[in-house]
Write an enzyme that holds these catalytic residues in place. Structure first.
Site, PDB file in Angstrom:
ATOM      1  N   TYR A  65       7.280  10.211   4.517  1.00 46.82           N
ATOM      2  CA  TYR A  65       7.144   9.027   3.655  1.00 46.82           C
ATOM      3  C   TYR A  65       7.364   9.399   2.189  1.00 46.82           C
ATOM      4  CZ  TYR A  65       4.835   5.480   0.825  1.00 46.82           C
ATOM      5  OH  TYR A  65       4.568   4.549  -0.142  1.00 46.82           O
ATOM      6  N   TRP A 108       6.588  -4.055   7.654  1.00 44.89           N
ATOM      7  CA  TRP A 108       5.696  -5.190   7.860  1.00 44.89           C
ATOM      8  C   TRP A 108       5.918  -6.196   6.735  1.00 44.89           C
ATOM      9  CZ3 TRP A 108       0.997  -7.378   6.099  1.00 44.89           C
ATOM     10  CH2 TRP A 108       0.484  -6.828   4.921  1.00 44.89           C
ATOM     11  N   TRP A 160       5.635   3.607   7.921  1.00 46.28           N
ATOM     12  CA  TRP A 160       6.685   2.877   8.641  1.00 46.28           C
ATOM     13  C   TRP A 160       7.944   3.716   8.855  1.00 46.28           C
ATOM     14  CZ3 TRP A 160       5.129  -0.898  11.433  1.00 46.28           C
ATOM     15  CH2 TRP A 160       4.032  -1.652  11.022  1.00 46.28           C
ATOM     16  N   ASP A 168       9.183   1.214   3.941  1.00 48.01           N
ATOM     17  CA  ASP A 168       8.968   2.545   3.377  1.00 48.01           C
ATOM     18  C   ASP A 168      10.322   3.248   3.241  1.00 48.01           C
ATOM     19  OD1 ASP A 168       6.270   2.155   3.233  1.00 48.01           O
ATOM     20  OD2 ASP A 168       5.818   3.153   5.126  1.00 48.01           O
ATOM     21  N   THR A 195       7.579   2.962  -1.277  1.00 43.65           N
ATOM     22  CA  THR A 195       7.701   1.652  -0.600  1.00 43.65           C
ATOM     23  C   THR A 195       8.447   0.651  -1.483  1.00 43.65           C
ATOM     24  OG1 THR A 195       5.565   2.071   0.468  1.00 43.65           O
ATOM     25  CG2 THR A 195       6.368  -0.191   0.550  1.00 43.65           C
ATOM     26  N   ASN A 219      -1.020  -2.677   6.600  1.00 46.05           N
ATOM     27  CA  ASN A 219      -0.071  -1.990   5.714  1.00 46.05           C
ATOM     28  C   ASN A 219      -0.326  -0.487   5.551  1.00 46.05           C
ATOM     29  OD1 ASN A 219      -2.237  -1.878   3.984  1.00 46.05           O
ATOM     30  ND2 ASN A 219      -1.403  -3.278   2.446  1.00 46.05           N
ATOM     31  N   ASP A 220      -1.427  -0.010   6.060  1.00 42.95           N
ATOM     32  CA  ASP A 220      -1.759   1.404   5.862  1.00 42.95           C
ATOM     33  C   ASP A 220      -1.138   2.253   6.975  1.00 42.95           C
ATOM     34  OD1 ASP A 220      -2.824   3.609   4.715  1.00 42.95           O
ATOM     35  OD2 ASP A 220      -4.867   3.269   5.391  1.00 42.95           O
ATOM     36  N   ASP A 270       0.872  -1.181   0.000  1.00 48.62           N
ATOM     37  CA  ASP A 270       0.000   0.000   0.000  1.00 48.62           C
ATOM     38  C   ASP A 270       0.904   1.225   0.000  1.00 48.62           C
ATOM     39  OD1 ASP A 270      -1.780   2.030   0.403  1.00 48.62           O
ATOM     40  OD2 ASP A 270      -2.622   1.263   2.266  1.00 48.62           O
TER      41      ASP A 270
HETATM   42  N1  ABN Z   1       3.330   2.142   4.216  1.00 47.58           N
HETATM   43  C1  ABN Z   1       2.851   3.059   3.286  1.00 47.58           C
HETATM   44  C2  ABN Z   1       2.126   4.210   3.875  1.00 47.58           C
HETATM   45  C3  ABN Z   1       2.817   5.350   4.219  1.00 47.58           C
HETATM   46  C4  ABN Z   1       2.143   6.415   4.770  1.00 47.58           C
HETATM   47  C5  ABN Z   1       0.786   6.337   4.990  1.00 47.58           C
HETATM   48  C6  ABN Z   1       0.098   5.171   4.639  1.00 47.58           C
HETATM   49  C7  ABN Z   1       0.775   4.104   4.076  1.00 47.58           C
END
Ligand code: ABN
Length: 174
Positions: A161, A101, A152, A120, A164, A148-149, A76
């Site tokens: 972020y 994860w 990280w 990430d 990924t 996964n949301d 994600d």
């Molecule tokens: N792991 C991806 C992600 C980053 C920031 C917010 C949501 C998902």
């Protein structure tokens, strides 16, 4: 005559008691209490977010830039290989997340299941290209390690972020 009066007294008493039991303050409080306990317990129940079909829907692609590439089955975020990095390496100027994860995806070439670490890449603004959202075996957010949301990058000094990566870390066959 006295017996009739006694009988009528008893009937009246019984009906008043029944009415008090049904409509009294204590039974109302008991009912409110039941609803409060049920209301508090309801959000704790697990629920299925897949809609019953999402997990079966993924058709794989051989193109690593496609969301449907088999390794991305639980990714994600933005694909780092669309953002100047590679499948398993962060783009220059960003750093890999310290926490991650791990999902399990099946490689259509050999039919085997592999553990894939979704790290990430952190420290640059969101890449904005190749946004993918596949959630195989993912579970709701209150089970954080298998959700996964989540950003990280939270454990890094640079928490912004960027994208990924998906690195194979082992075979799930055991
Ligand atoms: N792991 C991806 C992600 C980053 C920031 C917010 C949501 C998902």
């Amino acid at each position: 005559m006295k017996r009739l009066q006694d009988w009528m007294d008893k009937c009246a008493e019984r009906s008043v008691r029944q009415s008090a039991q049904l409509n009294g303050r204590r039974s109302a409080l008991a009912r409110i209490g039941t609803w409060m306990v049920a209301g508090a317990a309801l959000p704790m129940l697990p629920f299925d977010r897949s809609g019953g079909t999402a997990e079966a829907a993924m058709t794989t692609s051989n193109d690593p830039m496609a969301c449907e590439y088999w390794r991305n089955c639980a990714l994600d975020g933005f694909l780092c290989n669309c953002c100047g990095g590679s499948l398993s390496q962060c783009p220059p100027g960003s750093e890999v997340s310290k926490v991650t994860w791990v999902g399990t995806c099946q490689n259509p070439k050999d039919g085997k299941a592999y553990l894939v670490s979704y790290n990430d890449c952190c420290g640059k603004v969101a890449c904005g290209r190749c946004l993918c959202n596949f959630n195989e075996r993912e579970r709701p957010g209150y089970r954080m390690g298998i959700h996964n949301d989540i950003n990280w990058c939270m454990a890094n000094t640079q928490t912004m972020y960027h994208c990924t990566v998906s690195a194979i870390v082992g075979s799930a066959a055991g």
